[in-house]
Scaffold this motif. Structure first.
Motif, PDB file in Angstrom:
ATOM      1  N   LEU A 140       0.839  -1.206   0.000  1.00  0.00           N
ATOM      2  CA  LEU A 140       0.000   0.000   0.000  1.00  0.00           C
ATOM      3  C   LEU A 140       0.874   1.257   0.000  1.00  0.00           C
ATOM      4  O   LEU A 140       0.628   2.204  -0.742  1.00  0.00           O
ATOM      5  CB  LEU A 140      -0.925   0.014   1.213  1.00  0.00           C
ATOM      6  CG  LEU A 140      -2.011  -1.063   1.276  1.00  0.00           C
ATOM      7  CD1 LEU A 140      -2.738  -0.989   2.614  1.00  0.00           C
ATOM      8  CD2 LEU A 140      -2.976  -0.933   0.121  1.00  0.00           C
ATOM      9  N   LEU A 141       1.899   1.234   0.840  1.00  0.00           N
ATOM     10  CA  LEU A 141       2.808   2.379   0.918  1.00  0.00           C
ATOM     11  C   LEU A 141       3.621   2.529  -0.364  1.00  0.00           C
ATOM     12  O   LEU A 141       3.867   3.649  -0.829  1.00  0.00           O
ATOM     13  CB  LEU A 141       3.727   2.241   2.133  1.00  0.00           C
ATOM     14  CG  LEU A 141       2.999   2.340   3.474  1.00  0.00           C
ATOM     15  CD1 LEU A 141       3.910   1.894   4.602  1.00  0.00           C
ATOM     16  CD2 LEU A 141       2.490   3.755   3.712  1.00  0.00           C
TER      17      LEU A 141
ATOM     18  N   ALA B 273       1.329   4.238  -2.737  1.00  0.00           N
ATOM     19  CA  ALA B 273       1.180   5.650  -2.380  1.00  0.00           C
ATOM     20  C   ALA B 273       2.398   6.453  -2.824  1.00  0.00           C
ATOM     21  O   ALA B 273       2.270   7.554  -3.378  1.00  0.00           O
ATOM     22  CB  ALA B 273       0.974   5.792  -0.869  1.00  0.00           C
TER      23      ALA B 273
ATOM     24  N   PHE C  25       4.569   9.105   5.965  1.00  0.00           N
ATOM     25  CA  PHE C  25       3.461   8.217   6.321  1.00  0.00           C
ATOM     26  C   PHE C  25       3.691   7.671   7.725  1.00  0.00           C
ATOM     27  O   PHE C  25       4.786   7.228   8.048  1.00  0.00           O
ATOM     28  CB  PHE C  25       3.382   7.042   5.337  1.00  0.00           C
ATOM     29  CG  PHE C  25       3.214   7.480   3.908  1.00  0.00           C
ATOM     30  CD1 PHE C  25       1.950   7.659   3.366  1.00  0.00           C
ATOM     31  CD2 PHE C  25       4.313   7.729   3.104  1.00  0.00           C
ATOM     32  CE1 PHE C  25       1.792   8.077   2.048  1.00  0.00           C
ATOM     33  CE2 PHE C  25       4.169   8.142   1.788  1.00  0.00           C
ATOM     34  CZ  PHE C  25       2.909   8.316   1.262  1.00  0.00           C
TER      35      PHE C  25
ATOM     36  N   ILE D  81      -3.467   4.850   8.163  1.00  0.00           N
ATOM     37  CA  ILE D  81      -2.230   5.469   7.702  1.00  0.00           C
ATOM     38  C   ILE D  81      -2.449   6.973   7.673  1.00  0.00           C
ATOM     39  O   ILE D  81      -3.373   7.468   7.017  1.00  0.00           O
ATOM     40  CB  ILE D  81      -1.804   4.931   6.319  1.00  0.00           C
ATOM     41  CG1 ILE D  81      -1.500   3.422   6.420  1.00  0.00           C
ATOM     42  CG2 ILE D  81      -0.578   5.701   5.806  1.00  0.00           C
ATOM     43  CD1 ILE D  81      -1.119   2.758   5.115  1.00  0.00           C
TER      44      ILE D  81
ATOM     45  N   VAL E 260      -1.226  10.436   6.466  1.00  0.00           N
ATOM     46  CA  VAL E 260      -0.445  10.972   5.351  1.00  0.00           C
ATOM     47  C   VAL E 260      -0.166  12.442   5.630  1.00  0.00           C
ATOM     48  O   VAL E 260      -1.096  13.243   5.799  1.00  0.00           O
ATOM     49  CB  VAL E 260      -1.184  10.796   4.006  1.00  0.00           C
ATOM     50  CG1 VAL E 260      -0.328  11.311   2.853  1.00  0.00           C
ATOM     51  CG2 VAL E 260      -1.549   9.322   3.790  1.00  0.00           C
TER      52      VAL E 260
ATOM     53  N   ILE F 164      -2.613   9.679  -1.498  1.00  0.00           N
ATOM     54  CA  ILE F 164      -3.791   9.103  -0.845  1.00  0.00           C
ATOM     55  C   ILE F 164      -4.668   8.382  -1.863  1.00  0.00           C
ATOM     56  O   ILE F 164      -5.154   7.277  -1.611  1.00  0.00           O
ATOM     57  CB  ILE F 164      -4.591  10.167  -0.064  1.00  0.00           C
ATOM     58  CG1 ILE F 164      -3.796  10.628   1.162  1.00  0.00           C
ATOM     59  CG2 ILE F 164      -5.955   9.612   0.364  1.00  0.00           C
ATOM     60  CD1 ILE F 164      -4.423  11.798   1.913  1.00  0.00           C
TER      61      ILE F 164
ATOM     62  N   ASN G 171      -3.751   6.977  -4.664  1.00  0.00           N
ATOM     63  CA  ASN G 171      -3.076   5.714  -4.997  1.00  0.00           C
ATOM     64  C   ASN G 171      -3.273   4.690  -3.877  1.00  0.00           C
ATOM     65  O   ASN G 171      -3.516   3.512  -4.140  1.00  0.00           O
ATOM     66  CB  ASN G 171      -1.582   5.945  -5.222  1.00  0.00           C
ATOM     67  CG  ASN G 171      -1.249   6.431  -6.607  1.00  0.00           C
ATOM     68  OD1 ASN G 171      -2.122   6.838  -7.369  1.00  0.00           O
ATOM     69  ND2 ASN G 171       0.034   6.411  -6.937  1.00  0.00           N
ATOM     70  N   LEU G 172      -3.163   5.148  -2.642  1.00  0.00           N
ATOM     71  CA  LEU G 172      -3.343   4.270  -1.485  1.00  0.00           C
ATOM     72  C   LEU G 172      -4.746   3.673  -1.468  1.00  0.00           C
ATOM     73  O   LEU G 172      -4.925   2.464  -1.264  1.00  0.00           O
ATOM     74  CB  LEU G 172      -3.076   5.079  -0.209  1.00  0.00           C
ATOM     75  CG  LEU G 172      -3.267   4.413   1.140  1.00  0.00           C
ATOM     76  CD1 LEU G 172      -2.296   3.258   1.315  1.00  0.00           C
ATOM     77  CD2 LEU G 172      -3.065   5.426   2.249  1.00  0.00           C
TER      78      LEU G 172
ATOM     79  N   TRP H 146     -10.889   8.009   3.092  1.00  0.00           N
ATOM     80  CA  TRP H 146     -10.053   9.197   3.271  1.00  0.00           C
ATOM     81  C   TRP H 146     -10.778  10.121   4.230  1.00  0.00           C
ATOM     82  O   TRP H 146     -11.871  10.597   3.946  1.00  0.00           O
ATOM     83  CB  TRP H 146      -9.857   9.852   1.928  1.00  0.00           C
ATOM     84  CG  TRP H 146      -9.032  11.106   1.872  1.00  0.00           C
ATOM     85  CD1 TRP H 146      -8.642  11.915   2.901  1.00  0.00           C
ATOM     86  CD2 TRP H 146      -8.507  11.703   0.684  1.00  0.00           C
ATOM     87  NE1 TRP H 146      -7.901  12.974   2.427  1.00  0.00           N
ATOM     88  CE2 TRP H 146      -7.799  12.870   1.061  1.00  0.00           C
ATOM     89  CE3 TRP H 146      -8.561  11.371  -0.668  1.00  0.00           C
ATOM     90  CZ2 TRP H 146      -7.162  13.690   0.146  1.00  0.00           C
ATOM     91  CZ3 TRP H 146      -7.927  12.201  -1.576  1.00  0.00           C
ATOM     92  CH2 TRP H 146      -7.236  13.335  -1.172  1.00  0.00           C
TER      93      TRP H 146
END
Length: 178
Positions: free
Chosen positions: A29-30, A33, A47, A76, A78, A99, A101-102, A115
């Motif tokens: 995930l990171l 991101a 992050f 997470i 950001v 975010i 992309n995450l 979000w």
């Protein structure tokens, strides 16, 4: 999952099972991101992976719209580090792209995420600064609670013709006809 399918079927998930998210998935995930575009490729993001139950349970006390953190096994945070900017003022856009992309990566892995906004609301910024020891040059932009979904909202077509103009604000043209 194909890109357009992910974009059109991703939804904000606010209810989660108690199943933990594997560390390998968190890294992916990171990685997603951090693959986001950023102004002058500065990548001014930071992050903070939050999996401590006590910290997750406290978040809604200073960020009321993040009440789903009480169920989520992970969140997470950001943030934008303004000392890393090469194009001042663009950290918000850069971190927003990260975010997105995450969120898409979480959806692709079968996870649910949402979000929750922080910046520019000073009370929320202050709460996150204090809770996570953020220095003055690091701004919390958004928090993304993540987990295996305990809800399955349906997809919707959100395209709205009335929000599209042609060449100039207010000018309409049917883009699908000659």
């Amino acid at each position: 999952m194909e890109t357009l399918e992910a974009i059109h079927t991703r939804r904000s998930i606010r209810k989660y099972t108690d199943r933990p998210v594997p560390r390998e998935l968190i890294t992916e995930l990171l990685r997603a991101a951090m693959s986001a575009p950023s102004a002058v490729n500065a990548q001014p993001w930071v992050f903070i992976v939050i999996d401590d139950r006590k910290l997750l349970d406290e978040i809604p006390t200073y960020s009321p719209y993040a009440s789903m953190c009480r169920e989520a096994p992970l969140a997470i945070l950001v943030c934008g580090d303004t000392t890393q900017e090469k194009a001042p003022g663009h950290w918000v856009q850069d971190c927003s792209a990260a975010i997105q992309n995450l969120l898409l990566a979480a959806h692709d892995f079968g996870l649910g995420a949402v979000w929750t906004g922080i910046f520019p609301m000073t009370d929320k910024v202050k709460g996150f600064r204090k809770a996570f020891g953020l220095p003055d040059h690091v701004f919390p932009l958004g928090l993304v609670p993540i987990g295996y979904p305990a809800q399955q909202p349906g997809s919707q077509d959100r395209y709205r013709e009335e929000k599209v103009y042609h060449n100039r604000y207010g000018q309409k043209k049917d883009l699908f006809r000659d």
